[in-house]
Write a protein that holds these residues in place. Structure first.
Motif: not given
Length: 458
Positions: A140-141, A145-148, A175-176, A286-289
């Motif tokens: 899930v990482h 994504a962690f920075n978001l 994500f799905a 996908t930038e904020r996903l």
């Protein structure tokens, strides 16, 4: 995608799922970070902000299961995050107690078939100092994504602490949805074009880089490792940046080229591949996903003919551009097409990685709190023979008005302890810094002339 049917894994998730089936209990694909909070903390607002992030993003409430159609994602309803708090103020040495608790917590396995795959724990060290421990599974990482996540957590916490609702808009997709779109993309002509590129680019490259090891390899890997950190100081890193500007290449290109020189000296090989992780977020949706979008690419290192470092920069620049233009094709499709010889305990084309974590990270500013984020805390495991991760915080902060970071670049040198001694890796890190110093002094020097003393030895 309707949530009632089979929800496939993304290609990166599926590759990791396969590894988990081969090596049950492996902890190498778990991520740990600490978020140190100094000042007046509102614990209820923090727990509420975590709950809101989980509500917003399905991937943070997803588990994974096998099924008739293969592995699948199982999305669960939103739930309230219960934030455990460990009060260490009564301990004789609260900071030491906190470090012990962190070491113990990161040792635990995160099962992927039940919630949560991401969870948090708050350590109260003093009245005005807290450490939020962040643990999540790589399914899930990814680093982007962690920075978001950090950005969203800070935004929502600030609002909740002030008694306001979250100002964040609802996510445009989950994500799905991305995983299903990726599967459909693989059946189209763009995927075929990218595969043709990788076939040509990697034709004839040795599938394994045989670095001399301190101990013999075994057929079964244990994934035991360590991840010491080394810092290339600002006065060296800034000269590397200046060289990149003069040669009209990226900072990544210069640092990767120097790393290839290090591997060339270490292995004696002049044609090999170095793997790297790419964001694979070319589409703006996908930038904020949040989720595991990252893909692996094999970058061919061509040091044949003993080029000058300047010539090598040109080769690395072309290879990097080509990889970025063809970064969407899943790495497992590339490996399958090349059909490398299968060797137990080895990973074709990606035994050594060079990662560059320059994904944007907004300065964390919360009224009443100073925030320090420390990602990539080791849990005593290693994914690969050697995985070098550069964290250029100055590049992460580009475009942020009024926010400046030191030019120093932190490196995490994760390595397999069954193969290498700590002294070997420490020596390699020191040699890498010497090489950076040498190449900025004279980029015309040939690769063979860049000696261990960091000087041109022609």
């Amino acid at each position: 995608m309707p949530r009632s049917g089979h929800l496939p894994l993304s290609c990166s998730q599926e590759r990791l799922w396969f590894v988990l089936q081969l090596h049950p209990g492996i902890r190498a694909y778990q991520f740990q970070a600490t978020i140190e909070l100094t000042g007046t903390l509102d614990g209820d607002a923090l727990a509420g902000a975590l709950t809101e992030v989980v509500r917003r993003h399905e991937i943070y409430r997803t588990t994974f299961a096998d099924g008739a159609e293969g592995p699948r994602q199982v999305v669960h309803p939103p739930f309230r995050v219960e934030l455990p708090v460990d009060d260490l103020r009564g301990e004789p040495h609260p900071e030491s107690a906190a470090r012990r608790m962190i070491r113990s917590a990161v040792d635990a396995e995160i099962p992927v078939e039940r919630l949560p795959l991401v969870h948090w724990r708050l350590l109260r060290v003093t009245d005005d100092r807290h450490i939020l421990l962040h643990l999540e599974h790589h399914l899930v990482h990814d680093g982007w994504a962690f920075n978001l996540f950090i950005d969203e957590l800070a935004t929502v916490y600030e609002a909740y602490a002030a008694g306001r609702p979250s100002p964040l808009p609802e996510p445009e997709l989950q994500f799905a949805d991305f995983a299903a779109w990726q599967r459909s993309w693989l059946d189209g002509p763009a995927a075929d074009e990218q595969l043709a590129y990788w076939r040509k680019q990697l034709d004839g490259v040795p599938h394994f880089l045989d670095l001399p090891t301190d101990r013999p390899r075994t057929a079964v890997r244990r994934f035991t490792g360590d991840a010491p950190r080394f810092v290339v100081p600002a006065h060296v890193a800034d000269r590397v940046r200046s060289l990149a500007r003069r040669e009209r290449v990226s900072l990544f290109t210069v640092m990767l080229a120097a790393f290839e020189v290090l591997l060339h000296h270490w292995s004696g090989k002049d044609d090999f591949s170095v793997a790297s992780g790419v964001a694979a977020r070319g589409r703006p949706e996908t930038e904020r996903l949040l989720g595991m979008v990252v893909n692996t690419v094999a970058l061919r290192a061509d040091l044949r003919g003993d080029p000058s470092f300047r010539e090598l920069l040109g080769r690395v620049r072309a290879t990097t551009f080509g990889a970025l233009e063809h970064q969407d094709l899943p790495f497992d499709r590339v490996v399958a097409a090349l059909r490398p010889r299968r060797v137990p305990g080895r990973q074709a084309l990606c035994e050594v990685l060079f990662a560059f974590h320059d994904a944007p990270m907004r300065a964390v500013r919360i009224p009443g709190l100073e925030v320090e984020v420390i990602p990539g805390i080791t849990n005593g495991s290693a994914k690969f023979d050697l995985n070098v991760i550069a964290i250029p915080r100055a590049e992460q902060a580009v475009g942020q008005r009024g926010h400046q970071e030191s030019g120093a670049i932190e490196f995490i040198w994760e390595y397999d302890r069954d193969l290498f001694d700590a002294a070997t890796v420490s020596g390699a890190a020191e040699e890498y810094e010497r090489l950076l110093t040498a190449v900025v002094a004279d980029p015309r020097a040939r690769v063979s002339a860049l000696g261990r003393d960091g000087e041109d030895t022609k």
